[in-house]
Motif scaffolding. Structure first.
Motif, short mmCIF file in Angstrom:
data_model
loop_
_atom_site.label_atom_id
_atom_site.label_comp_id
_atom_site.label_asym_id
_atom_site.label_seq_id
_atom_site.Cartn_x
_atom_site.Cartn_y
_atom_site.Cartn_z
N ARG A 194 96.99 48.13 -22.27
CA ARG A 194 96.75 47.08 -23.26
C ARG A 194 95.97 45.90 -22.67
O ARG A 194 95.26 45.19 -23.38
N SER A 235 91.69 48.22 -26.24
CA SER A 235 92.33 48.17 -27.54
C SER A 235 92.99 49.53 -27.72
O SER A 235 92.31 50.56 -27.79
N SER A 278 95.60 52.49 -29.28
CA SER A 278 96.32 53.10 -30.39
C SER A 278 97.23 54.16 -29.80
O SER A 278 96.77 55.05 -29.07
#
Length: 309
Positions: A10, A14, A16
């Motif tokens: 992180r 970015s 997911s």
């Protein structure tokens, strides 16, 4: 991924995440990773041509939290110019520790002992209770004498075992340390009281430990697998365990994980563990750090040591 690794990711990307931890199909991976530049995966995710084509041209790098890479179509990755990173070296100690855990529990009837105590059926010490196999002087045949295999050999020597091995080619004497080389798997089996499978997962090795190789083992031998489940022919091993030709087995990997052959669950002479070879805090964090450092090197225009393609 481990918390420290997710935090490190992180800080740089970015991110997911697959929050459910569910095993995703190739189609689901492709849908969830649309637009991604980097795909972090493990050995449980199949990254095939369909995934690469679906994520092209955005995808630049696949980073796998594993040493093995047979779940990734490297030929397609190379053809499409997609980099693939893996995690060699840092998990050899952890995997070799689990190999010895499996070996000891198979030889000393660890599952039966645990069940006897937990069930309340233990009536006290007896001179013939749960007699197992001692290790001193026994021959351990290591199928796959790479980094992990060599780490297993170091630990097996400490138990007084004699080291035999099979590779595509013999090791240099400094690495072999007097271990005895066998040019074929069958010859290794003939000379192994314990067969330790530590070979890399490849298409060529699928089903390699079959009826013929198991029959070549001395009666009363032990089989341990920390490599890939599909190297073992389940029908052959279960038959050998049931009949008693193989005394016991210790298995950390299985074909079709996590949907293992149900017959293993019913055998008392098998010690089972859920693919935990590298499952220590230190090792998983080191694996993640190696991938992160590899990504940073690629972005600097350098070639990291853990780059496959």
């Amino acid at each position: 991924m481990p918390t420290d690794m997710e935090m490190a990711l992180r800080e740089r990307f970015s991110v997911s995440l697959n929050e459910s931890d569910a095993l995703l199909s190739s189609d689901e991976i492709a849908r969830n990773a649309t637009g991604a530049n980097v795909l972090f995966v493990t050995a449980t995710e199949k990254i095939d041509a369909n995934v690469f084509r679906a994520l092209s041209p955005t995808l630049r790098t696949v980073a796998t939290l594993s040493v093995g890479f047979d779940h990734i179509d490297l030929a397609i990755a190379r053809a499409m110019g997609i980099e693939v990173l893996h995690t060699p070296d840092v998990l050899s100690d952890a995997c070799s520790e689990v190999a010895l855990m499996l070996l000891l529990n198979a030889c000393r009837r660890g599952y039966e002992a645990d069940q006897m105590v937990r069930s309340g059926k233990w009536n006290g010490w007896a001179p013939t209770q749960l007699l197992g196999i001692g290790l001193v002087g026994k021959r351990i045949g290591i199928f796959g004498m790479g980094r992990i295999g060599q780490a297993i050999a170091v630990r097996a020597r400490a138990f007084g075992m004699k080291i035999h091995y099979h590779n595509r080619s013999p090791l240099a004497p400094a690495l072999a340390q007097d271990a005895i080389y066998h040019s074929s798997l069958k010859e290794l089996c003939r000379n192994s009281d314990v067969l330790m499978i530590a070979a890399p997962g490849t298409v060529e090795l699928k089903g390699a430990l079959d009826h013929a190789h198991l029959n070549a083992l001395p009666r009363g031998s032990v089989v341990v697998n920390i490599s890939r489940g599909d190297i073992v022919n389940d029908d052959a091993l279960i038959g050998a365990l049931t009949e008693g030709h193989v005394f016991a087995a210790g298995l950390d990997v299985f074909a079709n994980e996590p949907n293992i052959d149900e017959r293993y669950r019913k055998l008392h002479n098998v010690f089972l563990s859920p693919h935990i070879g590298s499952a220590t805090h230190e090792t998983r964090n080191a694996m993640g750090q190696l991938l992160i450092e590899g990504l940073a090197a690629l972005r600097r225009g350098e070639r990291p040591s853990n780059l496959l393609s």
